[in-house]
Scaffold this active site. Structure first.
Site, PDB file in Angstrom:
ATOM      1  N   GLY A 103      -1.022  -2.007   1.074  1.00  0.00           N
ATOM      2  CA  GLY A 103      -1.461  -2.180  -0.309  1.00  0.00           C
ATOM      3  C   GLY A 103      -0.672  -3.231  -1.055  1.00  0.00           C
ATOM      4  N   CYS A 142       9.905   5.816  -3.583  1.00  0.00           N
ATOM      5  CA  CYS A 142       9.104   6.810  -4.303  1.00  0.00           C
ATOM      6  C   CYS A 142       9.854   8.141  -4.295  1.00  0.00           C
ATOM      7  CB  CYS A 142       7.707   6.944  -3.704  1.00  0.00           C
ATOM      8  SG  CYS A 142       7.675   7.335  -1.933  1.00  0.00           S
ATOM      9  N   PRO A 196       0.847   0.958   4.544  1.00  0.00           N
ATOM     10  CA  PRO A 196      -0.432   0.517   5.127  1.00  0.00           C
ATOM     11  C   PRO A 196      -0.948  -0.826   4.622  1.00  0.00           C
ATOM     12  CG  PRO A 196      -0.854   2.094   3.397  1.00  0.00           C
ATOM     13  CD  PRO A 196       0.637   2.008   3.512  1.00  0.00           C
TER      14      PRO A 196
END
Length: 551
Positions: free
Chosen positions: A116, A233, A114
């Protein structure tokens, strides 16, 4: 409450971690850590330290990052809506820190939504250089564009493209490339239980196919001597060390830049590749050992979620050898064209088209028809692709019914309302005006969400300033400013879209400017948006799609 983990995942981690497994499992009994990152495009660290509305602790690996106490909600403060900080998971701040972005760099955030990490890159660029931020999923680019705009980024281009098509338009253009790769998400199980539910649908095998193609394409985008940071991640060695080893084996002009084992970072685990992927280990040979210089962020070893980061440094002296050995005439032509400032868009190969179809499957199902963006002025995600295509063919100018040059109208507004030096190229997409750090010709043929800093629209012979223009301004650049305070409640009322009664004495005007007209509305000195002041009344110009909706 402990997270219910998939039994297959638990068994695999037990085999990999051995004696560390119990400590690893105990981390799932703890609450995830919350963090925020100060936006240095808008506020200095010293200024934020004075204004910070809640207690914070520094995050060791990010100089602008802080842990926020449990229960604190930074999104429920006007400073969040002023873009003074970005709410971000602490471990997610590490990849950009390791990318070592400097003002003037040409940076690509390839899988950006998104946004960041893009806002983190932009803060490091400090308005100098170029940021191209991209996501292949059209729906996700709405949040990406909004964050780029909210955080005051002036030198960004937002794309909705496949890596292959970007490589065709920007061959060997970027000296820094960030790949926050799509992955199986195992490191986010504690933070987001939905990731546990979707884990089986985002299999390691499916992710590996996408990651391999993205990494290989990134090499075509990178300038000689540049750097790629690859991050996931997930804990799976197939997506981490094995992926890097395969890339190094195919691209000997790259090497791993070792990440120091500080701040709780653990080294990469090439031994896991040998354990679970013996064929890959044998194929990659000695280069696999380089992956020990990559980093794993473990939830039981630091205050953050699970991440993996690799820094890949290109050795420029081998570029000519690589191009020669590949024998790709088109790539060589593109490089020469790039050196001369000419954009060359290469046709995709059959294999590239197949990979693009695979990566676009989810996006295509949700893509809106071109030209049907949101009707709310300034709402993130609005993208009139029909107008964009018109502009790329040189037909975007002169469409206003009033016979006035839109460039003249735009320039007059800037001179009358702002003290602002316009940088880059002024680009007209239909009635929308942008300042772009990338020439419009280079963007031809690409699916462009934002070609640059969205300044406003020219309608009926008048220029209407955009909300993103206001977001990126500081108060000294506006000739008319109305400053609200966070303590009085006025700022929240403004963010809710209410009309405010403001005495003329509170309209701060530069010499020669009258109180009447567009004013930059600020909270404690930091821009929130536009208002139009007339006779004691501030007409609220804050866009409906951005308004404060919390109680």
């Amino acid at each position: 409450m402990a997270v219910q983990l998939p039994s297959i995942f638990e068994e695999r981690m037990k085999n990999l971690l051995g004696d560390e497994f119990e400590q690893f499992m105990k981390s799932y009994e703890q609450s995830p850590h919350a963090g925020l990152r100060v936006n240095r495009l808008k506020i200095s660290m010293e200024q934020f330290d004075e204004l910070a509305p809640f207690d914070m602790r520094p995050i060791p690996w990010c100089g602008t990052g802080f842990y926020v106490p449990h229960g604190v909600k930074p999104g429920l403060h006007p400073y969040y809506h002023a873009g003074l900080y970005y709410i971000q998971e602490p471990s997610a701040m590490a990849p950009v820190e390791l990318l070592d972005v400097q003002p003037g760099d040409h940076v690509l955030d390839l899988c950006a939504a998104p946004g960041g990490k893009s806002t983190q890159i932009a803060a490091k660029l400090q308005g100098k250089g170029v940021l191209v931020t991209n996501d292949i999923h059209s729906e996700r680019t709405k949040a990406l564009a909004k964050n780029v705009e909210l955080y005051g980024v002036r030198n960004a281009v937002v794309l909705n493209e496949s890596p292959e098509r970007i490589a065709g338009a920007f061959p060997h253009y970027f000296n820094k490339v960030l790949i926050d790769a799509p992955c199986s998400g195992e490191g986010m199980f504690r933070k987001d239980e939905d990731m546990v539910k979707s884990w089986e649908h985002h299999s390691v095998e499916k992710c590996v196919l996408m990651q391999r193609d993205i990494l290989e394409t990134a090499a075509k985008l990178l300038a000689p001597g540049g750097m790629i940071v690859y991050s996931t991640c997930t804990f799976a060695p197939e997506e981490n060390e094995a992926m890097i080893a395969e890339f190094l084996n195919l691209n000997p002009d790259f090497t791993v830049h070792d990440i120091p084992e500080t701040a709780g970072f653990a080294p990469g685990r090439p031994d896991w590749v040998r354990q679970v992927m013996p064929e890959t280990a044998e194929k990659t040979g000695a280069v696999l050992d380089q992956t020990r210089g990559t980093a794993r962020l473990w939830p039981h070893l630091l205050e953050g979620e699970g991440h993996y980061v690799a820094v890949l440094q290109h050795r420029p002296e081998t570029t000519a050898e690589r191009i020669s050995s590949v024998g790709d005439e088109k790539e060589t032509v593109s490089k020469i064209a790039e050196d001369q400032g000419i954009a060359v868009t290469q046709p995709l190969s059959k294999a590239d088209r197949k990979r693009e179809r695979l990566m676009r499957t989810e996006s295509r199902e949700r893509t809106e028809r071109p030209g049907r963006g949101s009707k709310n002025e300034g709402r993130a995600g609005r993208n009139n692709e029909r107008d964009a295509r018109k502009s790329s063919r040189g037909k975007g100018r002169g469409t206003d019914p009033v016979n006035i040059d839109p460039g003249t109208v735009y320039q007059q507004f800037i001179e009358e309302h702002l003290e602002l030096e316009l940088l880059g190229e002024t680009v007209f997409y239909g009635d929308r005006v942008y300042q772009s750090s990338v020439g419009a010709s280079r963007l031809e043929g690409l699916k462009v969400i934002r070609p640059g800093w969205f300044m406003g629209t020219v309608k009926n012979g008048r220029f209407v300033p955009s909300h993103p223009l206001a977001c990126a301004l500081n108060s000294s650049e506006a000739k008319r400013v109305i400053n609200l305070t966070s303590a009085s409640g006025e700022a929240v009322r403004y963010l809710k879209g209410e009309t405010l009664n403001i005495e003329e004495a509170r309209v701060e005007c530069k010499p020669g400017a009258a109180a009447k007209g567009y004013a930059l509305v600020c909270v404690d000195g930091y821009a929130l948006g536009w208002g139009k002041w007339l006779e004691g009344v501030l007409k609220n110009e804050y866009p409906a799609g951005w308004r404060w909706t919390s109680v």
